[in-house]
Write an enzyme that holds these catalytic residues in place. Structure first.
Site, PDB file in Angstrom:
ATOM      1  N   HIS A 178      71.202  39.025 -25.104  1.00 30.81           N
ATOM      2  CA  HIS A 178      71.273  38.551 -23.727  1.00 30.81           C
ATOM      3  C   HIS A 178      72.562  39.047 -23.074  1.00 30.81           C
ATOM      4  O   HIS A 178      73.341  39.763 -23.697  1.00 30.81           O
ATOM      5  CB  HIS A 178      71.177  37.023 -23.698  1.00 30.81           C
ATOM      6  CG  HIS A 178      69.899  36.519 -24.278  1.00 30.81           C
ATOM      7  ND1 HIS A 178      69.805  36.049 -25.579  1.00 30.81           N
ATOM      8  CD2 HIS A 178      68.655  36.420 -23.759  1.00 30.81           C
ATOM      9  CE1 HIS A 178      68.564  35.678 -25.823  1.00 30.81           C
ATOM     10  NE2 HIS A 178      67.841  35.900 -24.739  1.00 30.81           N
ATOM     11  N   ASP A 191      75.435  36.660 -30.053  1.00 29.40           N
ATOM     12  CA  ASP A 191      74.325  37.034 -29.183  1.00 29.40           C
ATOM     13  C   ASP A 191      74.582  38.422 -28.600  1.00 29.40           C
ATOM     14  O   ASP A 191      75.392  38.588 -27.684  1.00 29.40           O
ATOM     15  CB  ASP A 191      74.163  36.010 -28.062  1.00 29.40           C
ATOM     16  CG  ASP A 191      72.931  36.270 -27.196  1.00 29.40           C
ATOM     17  OD1 ASP A 191      72.316  37.338 -27.343  1.00 29.40           O
ATOM     18  OD2 ASP A 191      72.595  35.408 -26.362  1.00 29.40           O
ATOM     19  N   SER A 210      63.199  35.278 -22.470  1.00 30.84           N
ATOM     20  CA  SER A 210      64.539  34.820 -22.097  1.00 30.84           C
ATOM     21  C   SER A 210      65.336  35.872 -21.329  1.00 30.84           C
ATOM     22  O   SER A 210      66.289  35.530 -20.627  1.00 30.84           O
ATOM     23  CB  SER A 210      65.318  34.391 -23.344  1.00 30.84           C
ATOM     24  OG  SER A 210      65.340  35.427 -24.311  1.00 30.84           O
TER      25      SER A 210
END
Length: 366
Positions: free
Chosen positions: A345, A342, A126
């Protein structure tokens, strides 16, 4: 001998002016947030030859970001932090400044001309997807009137500009090596890459693999032997060596550029940036000042560099660890559009744009 008082006063004034300039340069070099001295900009060399572009610091730049999220239709929900309600915008205004040189400003149109008629492919997890989405936005903003297509089928996404006959692809493959299924469940086959045939015929390859190796995994296979439990960094090195051997045997790097995206830092422990009371990356709005990160190095860094250094074919390492470590403020945090924090990311626009600027700087020098 007579000394003219006017000459003495002018000498003193010159000395004061010199000291003021030195002080200004010192403040700037120490990471002043608000501006990068124009004097420093003019005196820095514009070439990256002989300069380590991965060592530096983040400086405030009012001309950033490189594109507007509102005009880019490709940003996934989890990366569009402004749309998800992030109230601060200061994190958008930072530019990576290497020590001793300047990076070329990203020129999407020039890159598309260089890539005319070529295929570019990201292969990884990702975080590769994070960089791929960033690049689609950067290229689209450079030629907003050019028609494009975006098609996703299974694990492959293809973004194309028919005008330039250029495709920028994303292949999801977090381990690079094969994942097989047998009676015990899913097994990581560390010395097999059957899916690698999809990498053939591509002009630019950008690989990434690390973060999935930090997660729990029970079964591994090496040399046809099934193993339950294994040190994950040892398994990572075996798998990465398998990948490296495949590249050496199958890719002609005089025709295909190969990059490896280094380790992107996560921010889970405030002690790593000298804020022990910080709850992960929550409410972080500024980068770490300077060029040193207190948290030290990732265990995977040495593995990646060792494997790449032993390859027969040249592979360009995007050594992004330090520059991501310094950006504790760049994650979606609570603004990922999901009920989670998160800290792995990155918001877009944001830090992955710099990864693509580094990719661009290396590409156009070849």
């Amino acid at each position: 001998m007579k000394i003219n008082l006017f000459d003495k006063s002018m000498s003193a004034l010159s000395l004061l002016l010199l000291l003021a300039v030195i002080a200004s340069l010192t403040v700037t070099a120490n990471g002043c947030d608000e501006e990068l001295s124009s004097v420093v900009r003019r005196r820095r060399t514009k070439s990256i030859k002989g300069c380590n572009i991965f060592k530096g610091s983040w400086v405030y730049d009012a001309s950033y970001p490189l594109y507007d999220a509102k005009t880019c239709p490709f940003i996934g929900t989890g990366f569009d932090c402004q749309k998800n309600g992030r109230p601060d915008k200061y994190y958008l205004k930072y530019r990576w400044q290497p020590n001793g040189c300047d990076l070329r400003r990203f020129n999407g149109k020039a890159l598309l001309e260089r890539w005319r008629g070529k295929k570019i492919m990201f292969v990884g997890d990702s975080l590769s997807f994070n960089q791929w989405e960033s690049l689609t936005c950067m290229l689209h903003s450079a030629v907003p009137q050019s028609k494009y297509t975006l098609v996703t089928k299974g694990t492959l996404s293809v973004f194309s500009f028919p005008e330039y006959e250029t495709s920028v692809m994303m292949m999801k493959n977090g381990f690079l090596v094969d994942v097989i299924s047998n009676q015990v469940g899913r097994v990581l086959n560390l010395d097999s890459i059957k899916t690698a045939s999809t990498w053939l015929g591509v002009d630019v390859l950008i690989f990434n693999s690390y973060h999935w190796w930090t997660h729990r995994w029970d079964y591994f296979m090496v040399g046809g032997k099934l193993l339950k439990g294994m040190d994950h960094m040892k398994a990572f090195k075996i798998a990465l060596t398998t990948w490296a051997n495949w590249i050496d045997a199958n890719i002609d790097t005089t025709k295909t550029q190969v990059f490896f995206q280094g380790i992107s830092a996560a921010h889970m422990n405030g002690s790593e940036w000298k804020q022990p009371r910080a709850k992960f990356c929550r409410r972080q709005t500024r980068p770490v000042r300077g060029s040193v990160y207190a948290g030290g190095r990732h265990p995977g860094e040495a593995i990646i560099k060792s494997v790449l250094n032993n390859m027969k074919r040249p592979v360009h390492l995007l050594d992004i660890t330090l520059l991501t470590q310094l950006r504790k403020d760049g994650h979606p945090s609570t603004y990922a559009g999901l009920k989670l924090v998160d800290c792995s990311h990155w918001c877009l626009p944001g830090v992955p744009d710099t990864w693509n600027q580094l990719l661009y700087s290396i590409s156009i020098q070849q």
